[in-house]
Design a protein around this motif. Structure first.
Motif, PDB file in Angstrom:
ATOM      1  N   UNK A  52      42.891  36.765 -20.169  1.00 12.78           N
ATOM      2  CA  UNK A  52      44.009  37.488 -19.566  1.00 12.78           C
ATOM      3  C   UNK A  52      43.566  38.435 -18.449  1.00 12.78           C
ATOM      4  N   UNK A  66      50.871  40.975 -18.357  1.00 11.66           N
ATOM      5  CA  UNK A  66      49.585  40.295 -18.497  1.00 11.66           C
ATOM      6  C   UNK A  66      49.749  38.857 -18.026  1.00 11.66           C
ATOM      7  N   UNK A  67      48.684  38.347 -17.436  1.00  9.57           N
ATOM      8  CA  UNK A  67      48.701  36.996 -16.880  1.00  9.57           C
ATOM      9  C   UNK A  67      47.577  36.208 -17.525  1.00  9.57           C
ATOM     10  N   UNK A  68      47.917  35.030 -18.048  1.00 11.50           N
ATOM     11  CA  UNK A  68      46.923  34.241 -18.745  1.00 11.50           C
ATOM     12  C   UNK A  68      46.358  33.157 -17.848  1.00 11.50           C
ATOM     13  N   UNK A  69      45.045  33.208 -17.596  1.00 10.57           N
ATOM     14  CA  UNK A  69      44.390  32.109 -16.895  1.00 10.57           C
ATOM     15  C   UNK A  69      43.915  31.110 -17.960  1.00 10.57           C
ATOM     16  N   UNK A  70      43.268  30.056 -17.531  1.00  8.84           N
ATOM     17  CA  UNK A  70      42.870  29.034 -18.501  1.00  8.84           C
ATOM     18  C   UNK A  70      41.485  29.242 -19.099  1.00  8.84           C
ATOM     19  N   UNK A  90      38.164  29.603 -14.936  1.00 15.12           N
ATOM     20  CA  UNK A  90      38.878  28.313 -14.808  1.00 15.12           C
ATOM     21  C   UNK A  90      38.783  27.755 -13.384  1.00 15.12           C
ATOM     22  N   UNK A  94      42.923  33.730  -8.074  1.00 14.40           N
ATOM     23  CA  UNK A  94      44.360  33.974  -8.189  1.00 14.40           C
ATOM     24  C   UNK A  94      44.782  35.160  -7.331  1.00 14.40           C
ATOM     25  N   UNK A 102      53.238  37.804 -11.717  1.00 15.35           N
ATOM     26  CA  UNK A 102      53.468  36.403 -11.410  1.00 15.35           C
ATOM     27  C   UNK A 102      52.434  35.919 -10.391  1.00 15.35           C
ATOM     28  N   UNK A 103      51.906  34.706 -10.585  1.00 13.79           N
ATOM     29  CA  UNK A 103      50.967  34.155  -9.607  1.00 13.79           C
ATOM     30  C   UNK A 103      51.691  33.861  -8.305  1.00 13.79           C
ATOM     31  N   UNK A 105      49.771  32.663  -5.520  1.00 19.22           N
ATOM     32  CA  UNK A 105      49.077  31.410  -5.219  1.00 19.22           C
ATOM     33  C   UNK A 105      47.787  31.374  -6.026  1.00 19.22           C
ATOM     34  N   UNK A 106      47.195  30.189  -6.084  1.00 18.49           N
ATOM     35  CA  UNK A 106      45.876  30.045  -6.699  1.00 18.49           C
ATOM     36  C   UNK A 106      45.078  29.105  -5.823  1.00 18.49           C
TER      37      UNK A 106
ATOM     38  N   UNK B 113      52.806  36.191 -18.061  1.00 20.16           N
ATOM     39  CA  UNK B 113      52.800  35.116 -17.079  1.00 20.16           C
ATOM     40  C   UNK B 113      51.588  34.258 -17.387  1.00 20.16           C
ATOM     41  N   UNK B 115      48.943  30.690 -16.212  1.00 16.45           N
ATOM     42  CA  UNK B 115      48.450  29.818 -15.153  1.00 16.45           C
ATOM     43  C   UNK B 115      49.174  28.485 -15.131  1.00 16.45           C
ATOM     44  N   UNK B 119      52.914  28.986  -9.288  1.00 22.01           N
ATOM     45  CA  UNK B 119      52.720  30.140  -8.408  1.00 22.01           C
ATOM     46  C   UNK B 119      53.875  30.212  -7.406  1.00 22.01           C
TER      47      UNK B 119
END
Lengths: 220, 287
Positions: A52, A66-70, A90, A94, A102-103, A105-106, B113, B115, B119
């Motif tokens: 996160x 919180x934002x969850x990456x992989x 991952x 980001x 909120x993302x 872009x990545x 949020x 991945x 986006x």
């Protein structure tokens, strides 16, 4: 009152009074926190090994979002004009909306992104290294790659910006200076060990350590 | 490069009917809010209004802190026999539907949020790409511009195709955010004509990119951080081609509200001939 914010392998982010050493609050994540927090307008942004990216209210450590990456997040966040830029294991860099998490872009590199991004607002570029061996310049507006420069081994060093150049080290043992706009090599310097540390640039001198047990001071 | 020619048809002067829409004001909790105005008018020459607009202004209040979310769209259709109207309204609806489903509703549902979600930039591009296919199927001879802004707090995320425009306006200055996908804008970039010459150039209405075209559509995206007390203006060329930028600044800053500013902008455009449909959406960011 001045405070110190830091993460720990005990899975907590601490807010400690600089004067007394007393814990003001601590936030418990699910995994260790090896990312260094960035604080902007009373929000503490930090990544954690639990995958996160957290935004915490500075007053009480409560979660704003919180934002969850992989994969785990070892990279530290960089704030730029409402965006939180951070790398993840991952393979992505980001850009997160600082208000909502909120993302925006990545950008997917070819390896883990453990370095901390640097930003040149005038050029509109974010710079970050990847374990795929490349330093990337990514357009802040679109999330598209502007250029990349490939070294001979992983880039875990976080770039420093100075003038019109960026500086970083590589596991290939070199210290690099690239033109920030084009990505062309200005110079590179071979040390006798791998370079995983991040440079500081002061008064036209680049300071950076190498695992050859030396600290180098090179003209920028 | 595919060029799309707008179709003109001089008609007798139409009565000016004000489009009156309610002023929305959000001012709750700490943090930011939007003031929104919008207006659209057929102008004084055209027989129908081929412009379309969409506005959504919402505020999520949590822990006495407000996070405004807004979606604002302007589209300017082109193509005969109601094709332009269909293109602009269909595009507006498809893009709004897509963004609300894929961004807004998940955003409402929780603080986490992830991945796996779209986006914002990719969501905007996907929404416009979906609209492009829909318009191409429904009205193959028609097309439309599209300028779409998603506002999350002080950040504006913009998707853009064509020659409608997004501007950032403050008390004294105006700055164009988007780039026109028009022949004359390319000629200006190449130094072959001046911006003033572009306003009267015989091919000033020729676009090289529009929603509804065949094949892949390239969508421009922009990020714009909105300073406190600034405005985001979205408008069709019926406004910007006849009202100089500095005059737009003065009208916006002298008006009682964004809604009053939009109505005044349309009134002035009509006083300058009103040769085209005129649409303005104005979002004031208040901290």
């Amino acid at each position: 009152m001045e405070h110190v914010f830091f993460g720990s392998d005990d899975r907590h982010l601490y807010n400690v009074s600089a004067r007394s050493g007393r814990v003001v609050w601590k936030f418990e994540a699910v995994g260790p926190i090896r990312s260094s927090p960035t604080i902007v307008e009373e929000i503490v942004y930090v990544g954690a090994q639990d995958c996160y990216v957290y935004a915490l209210n500075i007053q009480d450590g409560s979660v704003k979002w919180k934002f969850r990456t992989n994969r785990p997040v070892m990279s530290s966040p960089t704030f730029f004009e409402g965006l939180v830029l951070i790398g993840s294991m991952d393979w992505n860099l980001y850009a997160l909306d600082a208000n909502s998490g909120w993302a925006v872009w990545r950008y997917r590199t070819g390896g883990h992104v453990v370095a901390t991004p640097a930003v040149d607002g005038n050029l509109g570029l974010a710079f970050v290294g990847s374990a795929d061996g490349s330093m990337y310049a990514v357009d802040l507006r679109t999330g598209r790659m502007a250029w990349k420069y490939t070294t001979e081994n992983q880039v875990v060093s976080s770039p420093a910006l100075f003038g019109e150049a960026i500086y970083f080290g590589s596991v290939d043992g070199f210290i690099y200076s690239l033109d920030a706009r084009s990505g062309e090599v200005r110079w590179k310097y071979k040390t006798e060990g791998i370079v995983v540390s991040s440079p500081a640039v002061v008064e036209n001198v680049v300071y950076i350590g190498s695992t050859d047990h030396r600290v180098y001071a090179l003209p920028a | 490069m595919e060029f799309l020619q707008r179709l003109f048809g001089k008609r007798k002067e139409q009565p000016v009917v004000e489009t009156v829409l309610a002023l929305e004001e959000a001012s709750v909790g700490k943090g930011m809010s939007f003031l929104v105005g919008r207006a659209s008018h057929v102008g004084k020459v055209r027989g129908r209004n081929e412009d379309a607009l969409f506005t959504l202004d919402s505020t999520i209040l949590q822990d006495d802190e407000s996070l405004p979310f807004g979606l604002f769209i302007v589209a300017d259709g082109m193509g005969g026999h109601k094709g332009g109207q269909l293109a602009s309204s269909l595009t507006t609806r498809v893009v709004a539907d897509w963004i609300l489903r894929e961004v807004y509703l998940p955003f409402l549902m929780g603080e986490t949020q992830d991945a796996g979600q779209w986006p914002i930039n990719e969501a905007l591009v996907e929404a416009v790409t979906t609209a492009n296919a829909a318009v191409h199927e429904a009205a193959p001879e028609a097309g439309t511009t599209l300028t779409c802004a998603l506002l999350l707090g002080a950040n504006a995320y913009i998707a853009h195709v064509g020659d409608s425009r997004a501007y950032l306006v403050n008390r004294t200055n105006i700055r164009r955010i988007t780039r026109d996908h028009s022949l004359v804008d390319r000629l200006i970039e190449l130094g072959q004509i001046s911006p003033e010459e572009a306003l009267t150039h015989p091919q000033r209405n020729v676009l090289y990119r529009a929603v509804g075209q065949a094949g892949t559509l390239e969508v421009d995206t922009y990020l714009q951080s909105m300073p406190g007390n600034s405005y985001l203006l979205l408008c069709s060329d019926g406004l910007w081609s006849v009202v100089p930028e500095q005059e737009i600044v003065e009208i916006i800053n002298s008006a009682q509200s964004p809604q009053a500013a939009c109505q005044r902008l349309i009134q002035v455009a009509n006083e300058r001939g009103g040769e085209d449909n005129i649409t303005a959406v104005l979002v004031g960011v208040r901290t």
